[in-house]
Design a protein around this motif. Structure first.
Motif, PDB file in Angstrom:
ATOM      1  N   ASP A  67      -2.335  47.399 -41.353  1.00 25.70           N
ATOM      2  CA  ASP A  67      -1.754  47.974 -40.145  1.00 25.70           C
ATOM      3  C   ASP A  67      -0.386  47.336 -39.932  1.00 25.70           C
ATOM      4  O   ASP A  67      -0.293  46.198 -39.477  1.00 25.70           O
ATOM      5  CB  ASP A  67      -2.681  47.709 -38.963  1.00 25.70           C
ATOM      6  N   ASP A  69       1.685  47.769 -37.757  1.00 27.49           N
ATOM      7  CA  ASP A  69       1.968  47.482 -36.352  1.00 27.49           C
ATOM      8  C   ASP A  69       1.310  46.190 -35.892  1.00 27.49           C
ATOM      9  O   ASP A  69       1.542  45.740 -34.773  1.00 27.49           O
ATOM     10  CB  ASP A  69       1.484  48.637 -35.459  1.00 27.49           C
ATOM     11  N   ASN A  70       0.476  45.605 -36.724  1.00 28.52           N
ATOM     12  CA  ASN A  70      -0.224  44.372 -36.371  1.00 28.52           C
ATOM     13  C   ASN A  70      -0.106  43.371 -37.525  1.00 28.52           C
ATOM     14  O   ASN A  70      -1.097  42.977 -38.132  1.00 28.52           O
ATOM     15  CB  ASN A  70      -1.692  44.686 -36.054  1.00 28.52           C
TER      16      ASN A  70
END
Length: 89
Positions: A67, A69-70
């Motif tokens: 991910d 975004d993480n």
């Protein structure tokens, strides 16, 4: 492939061993956003691999899906291709 930027080269220096995102941020003297974007580029071009902790094995295992975004949920390590790119500079 194009020549590595200074930040990309510094990231590759920082990930010779499995390192969490926060440790990379500490070691690379660029703003977090730039480091994150550069790390994503390196992953996309298979110069760095994202790693996830495997509880069963008690070690890090390569994560083929991550991910972006993480970024803090993963650790990172240089790949063979990354070593070649890093050492030819």
């Amino acid at each position: 492939m194009r020549e590595l930027t200074e930040v990309e080269y510094d990231i590759l220096n920082a990930v010779y061993f499995v390192e969490p995102f926060d440790k990379i941020i500490e070691e690379v003297d660029f703003p977090e956003k730039i480091v994150g974007d550069s790390l994503k580029f390196l992953i996309t071009h298979k110069l760095v691999a994202a790693m996830k902790w495997d509880e069963k094995k008690g070690t890090h295992a390569r994560s083929f899906i991550y991910d972006s975004d993480n970024m803090r949920s993963y650790s990172y390590i240089i790949t063979r291709e990354g070593l070649l790119a890093h050492n030819t500079r």
